[in-house]
Design a protein around this motif. Structure first.
Motif, short mmCIF file in Angstrom:
data_model
loop_
_atom_site.label_atom_id
_atom_site.label_comp_id
_atom_site.label_asym_id
_atom_site.label_seq_id
_atom_site.Cartn_x
_atom_site.Cartn_y
_atom_site.Cartn_z
N TRP A 140 7.06 -3.08 -11.47
CA TRP A 140 6.00 -2.28 -10.84
C TRP A 140 5.01 -1.84 -11.90
O TRP A 140 5.37 -1.59 -13.05
CB TRP A 140 6.56 -1.02 -10.17
N TRP A 176 2.14 -4.13 -2.86
CA TRP A 176 1.85 -2.74 -3.20
C TRP A 176 2.82 -1.79 -2.51
O TRP A 176 3.44 -2.12 -1.51
CB TRP A 176 0.40 -2.36 -2.84
N GLN A 177 2.93 -0.61 -3.06
CA GLN A 177 3.78 0.45 -2.51
C GLN A 177 3.01 1.77 -2.58
O GLN A 177 2.51 2.15 -3.64
CB GLN A 177 5.09 0.57 -3.28
N THR A 178 2.95 2.46 -1.42
CA THR A 178 2.25 3.74 -1.33
C THR A 178 3.28 4.85 -1.12
O THR A 178 4.16 4.75 -0.28
CB THR A 178 1.26 3.74 -0.16
N GLU A 179 3.14 5.93 -1.88
CA GLU A 179 4.00 7.10 -1.77
C GLU A 179 3.18 8.27 -1.24
O GLU A 179 2.15 8.63 -1.82
CB GLU A 179 4.60 7.45 -3.13
N LEU A 226 -0.21 5.21 -5.52
CA LEU A 226 0.27 3.86 -5.23
C LEU A 226 0.48 3.08 -6.51
O LEU A 226 0.00 3.47 -7.59
CB LEU A 226 -0.70 3.14 -4.29
N LEU A 236 7.44 6.30 1.94
CA LEU A 236 7.09 5.10 1.19
C LEU A 236 6.63 4.02 2.15
O LEU A 236 7.31 3.75 3.16
CB LEU A 236 8.28 4.61 0.37
N HIS A 237 5.48 3.41 1.88
CA HIS A 237 4.94 2.33 2.70
C HIS A 237 4.69 1.13 1.79
O HIS A 237 4.03 1.25 0.76
CB HIS A 237 3.64 2.76 3.38
N ASN A 238 5.23 -0.05 2.20
CA ASN A 238 5.06 -1.28 1.43
C ASN A 238 4.16 -2.25 2.18
O ASN A 238 4.09 -2.24 3.42
CB ASN A 238 6.42 -1.93 1.17
#
Length: 588
Positions: free
Chosen positions: A180, A128-131, A169, A141-143
């Motif tokens: 994605w 997952w990736q959080t913006e 996300l 950006l957090h992965n």
């Protein structure tokens, strides 16, 4: 036209239960029953059609995959003019295109947020990736991944307290990444309040009153101060430095940035803290020394001379002499020196600074600003220097008043009143200009400079560079002549145009009259007397027969016989020789 080969043909799954293949159709210019027809089937068995494609915008075709993971599929497009095919071979586990996360909700503290959502896809580990969108527009950006759990969650740390963020996300297959997913709907959230960080910048103004001192305290937020919430109040505490003294305190509403307290002439320690719903900030401390020990720093400031400073394009340049004993320097000034209160401002500088440009949107030309420079060590301050200056000097609006005019036939001495050293003056008086010109003709006096007025007339200009000088003498004037004069004070901003003139008339030259008397009257008088006594003059000065005894013109001291003067014959050649008597002839 016959159909083109299907373009961009590929297949993928979102739930590991069905596969959807997509492609782009070409233009054949055939419609109705002759339109292209799309069929998707396994390549090994063209007769076993999986589905018929539909093309509202993009062509697609879906079917259930069951337990089969490896697929080799062909899409066939045909019309009455021909047929074309395209093939795709794939492993379903390598073509995972997850759906966008749904039902996202959040939980937060003062420095982090946690996003949670439900998501299920059989046997697949998701990445997952959080913006996170910050208030300043920057994006974080957090992965991460969360294998084997139906409840997905992600925690984003290092955020600011009491700050609004927007987060969303998306997911992708962790093992065999294909694409994605779409972003989830943006979620607006706010972190909770935290303890204020940093310290307030505090300052004071001290006024001596009977029995003690009034201390006006000021505070402002420094770049390093973070409220981390809504400031509720400011807590002010003061106590004597003597042991056993009881502290006093007040709470000031957050809408104010100053307060006034009364202290006696002892030394005091003052601290100010900001308070929000969580806690207090670190205290900012200021020590005010006792009045006797700090008399120079607080009360007897008149012994410090005010130095003049100049304005620049960026502000007012202040410089001072650095002292090694101080840890920092503080400059304070009033944004509106003509108002009460004057909006006191201050700024701190490091120990290695010895100059600074002070700027403010409140600074305007023609207003005099006062600056005080303090040295600070161990929370104690001492006044070091005082400065005054302008952002830009302007000319004085009033001319000097000429009180006395002393005239001679060739000079004039002007005396004028001193200007009051008024803070309302729009500039520093740098000196004076004396202007003079005859009413007829141009001025061309020795020692002057030419000055041309707007109407083209010409004046003589003299400069008095000492602003303390209030007297000036203009020489080399013409007697019996009318002149116009003016005196102007000039500042660093120049001077206003000349509007009003004074007028003087030089007297006649008495020495010239005396000279004329000697040159004309005396000879005329002598001539008149001589004409009146012409016979006597002729007899005395030019006798027909000169007599040495009677002539005052013919006097020969070197030839004498007894008391008689003797005329030497060889000194003159007479026309006639006569003797007065025989007796004289015998003597000769």
């Amino acid at each position: 036209e016959p159909p083109d080969t299907p373009k961009d043909f590929s297949c993928q799954t979102q739930d590991m239960k069905s596969v959807t293949c997509t492609w782009t159709q070409g233009e054949t210019y055939l419609y109705g029953r002759n339109s292209p027809r799309y069929t998707l089937s396994e390549t090994s068995s063209q007769k076993d059609a999986r589905c018929e494609g539909s093309c509202p915008e993009q062509c697609s075709c879906s079917w259930k995959i069951g337990q089969q993971m490896i697929w080799n599929v062909t899409v066939t497009v045909e019309n009455p003019l021909g047929k074309k095919t395209a093939t795709d071979v794939f492993d379903v586990r390598h073509r995972i295109y997850p759906t966008a996360p749904l039902n996202v909700y959040e939980d937060s503290t003062d420095t982090e947020i946690t996003l949670q959502w439900n998501y299920e896809i059989n046997g697949t580990e998701l990445f997952w990736q959080t913006e996170v969108l910050q208030p300043d527009g920057k994006v974080l950006l957090h992965n991460g991944s969360d294998a084997g759990s139906r409840r997905r969650r992600v925690t984003v740390r290092g955020l600011q307290p009491d700050t609004e963020y927007r987060a969303r996300l998306r997911c992708g297959a962790a093992t065999h990444f294909w694409r994605w997913s779409d972003w989830s709907k943006p979620l607006t959230l706010r972190t909770k309040e935290g303890t204020p960080s940093g310290k307030l910048d505090i300052w004071r103004e001290i006024t001596q009153v009977p029995g003690g001192r009034n201390v006006t305290l000021f505070w402002k937020k420094t770049p390093g101060f973070q409220a981390n919430g809504k400031i509720i109040s400011y807590e002010v505490t003061w106590e004597k430095l003597e042991e056993g003294s009881k502290p006093e305190d007040i709470s000031v509403s957050s809408v104010y940035n100053s307060t006034r307290i009364f202290i006696d002439n002892h030394s005091y320690r003052i601290s100010i803290m900001a308070k929000n719903s969580v806690h207090f900030s670190l205290p900012s401390v200021l020590i005010i020394s006792g009045a006797p020990d700090n008399s120079r720093s607080i009360f007897s400031t008149e012994e410090l001379k005010e130095g003049q400073v100049n304005g620049t394009d960026d502000g007012i340049l202040i410089s001072w002499e650095p002292r090694r004993i101080y840890e920092s320097y503080i400059i304070d000034w009033c944004n509106f020196p003509r108002l009460k209160p004057c909006d006191l401002q201050w700024k701190r500088f490091g120990r290695h600074n010895s100059s600074a440009v002070i700027s403010s949107a409140a600074f305007v030309p023609g207003v005099r600003y006062k600056f005080r420079i303090y040295g600070s060590v161990a929370n104690k301050t001492s006044l070091l220097e005082k400065k005054i200056g302008y952002l830009r000097e302007l000319p004085l609006q009033l001319d000097p008043t000429v009180r006395k005019v002393d005239l001679t036939y060739s000079s004039v001495t002007l005396s004028w009143d001193s200007y009051l050293k008024n803070e309302s003056n729009p500039g520093f008086i740098r000196g004076y200009h004396v202007y003079l010109s005859p009413m007829q003709g141009n001025c061309n006096l020795k020692g002057s400079k030419k000055h041309i007025l707007s109407d083209g007339s010409e004046l003589c200009k003299y400069t008095v560079e000492n602003p303390e000088e209030k007297r000036y003498t203009v020489e080399h004037l013409m007697p019996n002549t009318k002149y116009k004069i003016a005196v102007k004070a000039f500042t660093g901003g120049g001077e206003t145009p000349i509007v009003n003139f004074g007028y003087i008339d030089t007297p006649y030259n008495s020495n010239m009259l005396y000279f004329i008397f000697l040159l004309v009257i005396v000879p005329t008088l002598v001539a008149a007397i001589c004409h009146w006594k012409i016979k006597w003059v002729k007899e005395c000065c030019c006798p027909v027969i000169p007599s040495p005894n009677k002539s005052k013109v013919l006097s020969f001291k070197e030839y004498k016989i007894d008391s008689e003067k003797v005329l030497k014959i060889n000194d003159c050649i007479p026309d006639v020789l006569a003797t007065d008597s025989n007796t004289e002839a015998q003597k000769l």
